[in-house]
Design a protein around this motif. Structure first.
Motif, mmCIF file in Angstrom:
data_model
loop_
_atom_site.group_PDB
_atom_site.id
_atom_site.type_symbol
_atom_site.label_atom_id
_atom_site.label_comp_id
_atom_site.label_asym_id
_atom_site.label_seq_id
_atom_site.Cartn_x
_atom_site.Cartn_y
_atom_site.Cartn_z
ATOM 1 N N LEU A 143 0.841 -1.198 0.000
ATOM 2 C CA LEU A 143 0.000 0.000 0.000
ATOM 3 C C LEU A 143 0.880 1.254 0.000
ATOM 4 N N GLY A 144 1.908 1.217 0.835
ATOM 5 C CA GLY A 144 2.827 2.349 0.901
ATOM 6 C C GLY A 144 3.444 2.631 -0.467
ATOM 7 N N TYR A 145 3.837 1.568 -1.134
ATOM 8 C CA TYR A 145 4.477 1.694 -2.444
ATOM 9 C C TYR A 145 3.536 2.359 -3.442
ATOM 10 N N VAL A 146 2.304 1.856 -3.482
ATOM 11 C CA VAL A 146 1.326 2.405 -4.439
ATOM 12 C C VAL A 146 1.046 3.876 -4.113
ATOM 13 N N MET A 147 0.866 4.172 -2.823
ATOM 14 C CA MET A 147 0.524 5.551 -2.456
ATOM 15 C C MET A 147 1.639 6.516 -2.840
ATOM 16 N N LYS A 148 2.860 6.104 -2.586
ATOM 17 C CA LYS A 148 3.977 6.990 -2.922
ATOM 18 C C LYS A 148 4.056 7.199 -4.438
ATOM 19 N N HIS A 149 3.823 6.118 -5.169
ATOM 20 C CA HIS A 149 3.856 6.194 -6.624
ATOM 21 C C HIS A 149 2.809 7.160 -7.163
ATOM 22 N N LEU A 150 1.611 7.055 -6.604
ATOM 23 C CA LEU A 150 0.527 7.938 -7.052
ATOM 24 C C LEU A 150 0.841 9.396 -6.736
ATOM 25 N N LEU A 151 1.339 9.607 -5.529
ATOM 26 C CA LEU A 151 1.641 10.989 -5.118
ATOM 27 C C LEU A 151 2.721 11.577 -6.019
ATOM 28 N N THR A 209 -3.639 13.605 -13.371
ATOM 29 C CA THR A 209 -4.326 14.759 -12.787
ATOM 30 C C THR A 209 -5.731 14.419 -12.291
ATOM 31 N N THR A 210 -6.265 13.259 -12.643
ATOM 32 C CA THR A 210 -7.645 12.958 -12.250
ATOM 33 C C THR A 210 -7.710 11.698 -11.385
ATOM 34 N N THR A 211 -8.847 11.539 -10.722
ATOM 35 C CA THR A 211 -9.069 10.347 -9.907
ATOM 36 C C THR A 211 -9.033 9.093 -10.775
ATOM 37 N N GLU A 212 -9.615 9.214 -11.992
ATOM 38 C CA GLU A 212 -9.633 8.068 -12.910
ATOM 39 C C GLU A 212 -8.213 7.590 -13.217
ATOM 40 N N GLU A 213 -7.348 8.559 -13.490
ATOM 41 C CA GLU A 213 -5.956 8.216 -13.789
ATOM 42 C C GLU A 213 -5.269 7.578 -12.587
ATOM 43 N N GLU A 214 -5.618 8.074 -11.413
ATOM 44 C CA GLU A 214 -5.062 7.464 -10.195
ATOM 45 C C GLU A 214 -5.482 6.007 -10.118
ATOM 46 N N ARG A 215 -6.777 5.802 -10.375
ATOM 47 C CA ARG A 215 -7.304 4.445 -10.259
ATOM 48 C C ARG A 215 -6.600 3.509 -11.236
ATOM 49 N N SER A 216 -6.458 3.950 -12.478
ATOM 50 C CA SER A 216 -5.867 3.020 -13.446
ATOM 51 C C SER A 216 -4.378 2.825 -13.179
ATOM 52 N N MET A 217 -3.722 3.883 -12.673
ATOM 53 C CA MET A 217 -2.313 3.705 -12.322
ATOM 54 C C MET A 217 -2.172 2.703 -11.169
ATOM 55 N N ALA A 218 -3.067 2.820 -10.187
ATOM 56 C CA ALA A 218 -3.024 1.887 -9.060
ATOM 57 C C ALA A 218 -3.225 0.457 -9.549
ATOM 58 N N MET A 219 -4.202 0.282 -10.456
ATOM 59 C CA MET A 219 -4.494 -1.048 -10.992
ATOM 60 C C MET A 219 -3.261 -1.640 -11.670
ATOM 61 N N SER A 220 -2.640 -0.843 -12.511
ATOM 62 C CA SER A 220 -1.504 -1.405 -13.256
ATOM 63 C C SER A 220 -0.332 -1.690 -12.318
ATOM 64 N N LEU A 221 -0.206 -0.878 -11.232
ATOM 65 C CA LEU A 221 0.853 -1.164 -10.253
ATOM 66 C C LEU A 221 0.593 -2.501 -9.560
ATOM 67 N N ILE A 222 -0.693 -2.764 -9.241
ATOM 68 C CA ILE A 222 -1.030 -4.039 -8.587
ATOM 69 C C ILE A 222 -0.696 -5.196 -9.534
ATOM 70 N N ARG A 223 -1.101 -5.016 -10.792
ATOM 71 C CA ARG A 223 -0.870 -6.089 -11.780
ATOM 72 C C ARG A 223 0.622 -6.378 -11.901
ATOM 73 N N GLN A 224 1.413 -5.307 -11.997
ATOM 74 C CA GLN A 224 2.870 -5.487 -12.108
ATOM 75 C C GLN A 224 3.420 -6.290 -10.942
ATOM 76 N N SER A 225 2.911 -5.956 -9.728
ATOM 77 C CA SER A 225 3.534 -6.542 -8.540
ATOM 78 C C SER A 225 3.093 -7.981 -8.311
ATOM 79 N N THR A 226 2.028 -8.422 -9.025
ATOM 80 C CA THR A 226 1.603 -9.811 -8.800
ATOM 81 C C THR A 226 2.079 -10.730 -9.910
#
Ligand code: CTP
Length: 436
Positions: free
Chosen positions: A402-410, A419-436
């Motif tokens: 969680l820390g990793y994703v949050m720092k990445h988004l920030l 710049t948008t919530t949508e972009e945050e969401r998709s960035m978070a998703m792809s970070l999760i996919r990468q890490s699994t």
């Protein structure tokens, strides 16, 4: 006998009606108790100078604590009294305060009889004060309201704009007065009288400041560095040898001259931002004053000023970190690729405002000053819309992931790559996919 004339006209013209009412009520209490009461000190000085000052000091010929308690009882105020000094503070319902002193020269002719107040006890009380400009008093009892008493030529010194002690031992009796002399001189645009200046230099030569405790010394320094324009006072202190007598390393304050002047500019800039954050001006000037000092010297000064050990180590650590950041940024500006906003953010994160402003004053690089400015006005407020809870709801486990994703988004937010919530969401998703 002192010169005495009425300044009632001046009082009515210059003081707000609320302050006049308070003076009269204090006078009424004096009348009821049969005590003479005077407004004294800086309040009277500033009234004559036409400078706003509503810090009221009164002196009672007789028992000031008794007076304060009587006033408080009839006016719904609280009292804090200091019997050892025969002083009291009246705290009014609106939080404003009146300092009450006693002339203390009362004596008991025989046990059980009311004390006799010596007639000239006000004079004795005023004689104990620091400078003639602070020895003026006006009576606030009804029948003498506004009658100004000037035992020591305070009016003339105010007119001629002179800071003058009352007697030769003044600085020996209370060495902190050397700082007060400088503070009044610079604040009011006065001059320390030649003889008084000699007494200061003598006192410094006799090392009288060595006997002053660190806390009192620090307080005097803080009062000067909190003044509206402290720079001239700083150089005046240096010139009179006051700074080196705090610590030998402060002899070289001239080397910090540029940074001290820049500090004024930076603080002026900061004030114009009208931010809610509180910034302790004195701390920024203090850091500037210590600009050229080695680490041991900086710590030595803090110790001399009785700054508590844990505060010293915190400030010491932060100051080192800040100076390290400055160096790293300078190197990057010369060589490396452009500095990204997120880098600025992580460099400055956790540094107190005072240190950031000091860095801005210290640096010779306009770019770095702009980074400080960007961080203060913008970057430090940047947040992601998706917080930890929202991200957990998306299936991210609390902990390092969680820390990793949050720092990445920030970071991406700070650099403007998203710049948008949508972009945050998709960035978070792809970070999760990468890490699994
Ligand atoms: N005083 C003194 N010696 C000191 C400190 C104070 O003689 N070391 C006297 C001064 O005469 C001063 C009075 O105590 O007028 C009250 O002190 P303070 O409130 O510090 O002074 P002000 O003159 O009110 O200064 P300021 O305007 O900075 O509040």
């Amino acid at each position: 006998t002192p010169k005495s004339h009425s300044i009632e006209g001046l009082i009515n013209k210059r003081l707000p009606s609320e302050a006049i009412r308070l003076l009269r009520e204090l006078g009424d209490t004096g009348d009821a108790l049969g005590l003479s009461v005077y407004a004294v000190g800086g309040f009277v000085r500033d009234l004559l100078l036409g400078m706003e000052n509503l810090d009221m000091d009164v002196t009672v010929e007789g028992d000031g604590i008794f007076f304060a308690e009587s006033f408080a009882r009839t006016h719904g105020c609280r009292v804090r009294s200091h019997p050892a000094f025969s002083t009291a503070v009246i705290v009014r319902p609106d939080g404003s305060k009146v300092d009450v002193a006693s002339t203390r020269l009362e004596y008991y002719e025989s046990p059980g009889v009311l004390p006799t107040v010596e007639r000239s006890s006000l004079r004795h009380d005023l004689y104990r004060r620091d400078f003639t400009i602070n020895t003026l008093a006006f009576c606030i009892n009804k029948d003498r309201f506004g009658l100004l008493t000037d035992y020591f030529g305070g009016q003339q010194d105010i007119q001629e704009r002179i800071v003058r002690v009352l007697h030769n031992l003044s600085f020996v009796e209370d060495p902190t007065r050397v700082f007060r002399a400088v503070r009044f001189e610079q604040r009011l645009g006065f001059h320390i009288a030649p003889h008084t200046e000699n007494l200061i230099r003598n006192a410094v030569r006799m090392n009288v400041l060595d006997k002053v405790g660190g806390t009192r010394l620090l307080n005097e320094l803080i009062l000067i560095l909190r003044e509206r324009e402290p720079v001239r006072a700083v150089f005046r202190m240096a010139e009179l040898g006051l700074l080196p007598s705090i610590h030998p390393a402060l002899k070289q304050v001239g080397e910090a001259e540029r940074v001290i002047h820049e500090t004024t500019q930076v603080l002026a800039w900061f004030r114009l931002l009208y931010l809610k954050d509180h910034c302790e001006q004195w701390q920024v000037y203090f850091l500037a004053l210590c600009d050229r000092l080695k680490q041991e010297e900086f710590v030595g000064i803090c110790k001399r000023l009785s700054v508590p050990g844990r505060v010293v180590s915190r400030v010491f650590g932060l100051r080192n970190r800040a100076l390290g950041v400055l160096e790293a940024m300078q190197r990057r500006l010369k060589h490396g690729p452009p500095i990204r906003n997120s880098e600025v953010y992580y460099c400055f994160q956790g540094l107190p405002l005072e240190l950031l402003l000091y860095l801005a004053a210290r640096t010779r690089h306009e770019e770095i000053r702009r980074f400080v400015s960007l961080y203060i006005t913008h970057l430090r407020q940047v947040r992601c819309t998706l917080d930890g809870i929202a991200l957990q709801q998306m299936g991210i486990k609390p902990g390092p992931e969680l820390g990793y994703v949050m720092k990445h988004l920030l970071t991406a937010r700070l650099d403007g790559t998203i710049t948008t919530t949508e972009e945050e969401r998709s960035m978070a998703m792809s970070l999760i996919r990468q890490s699994t």
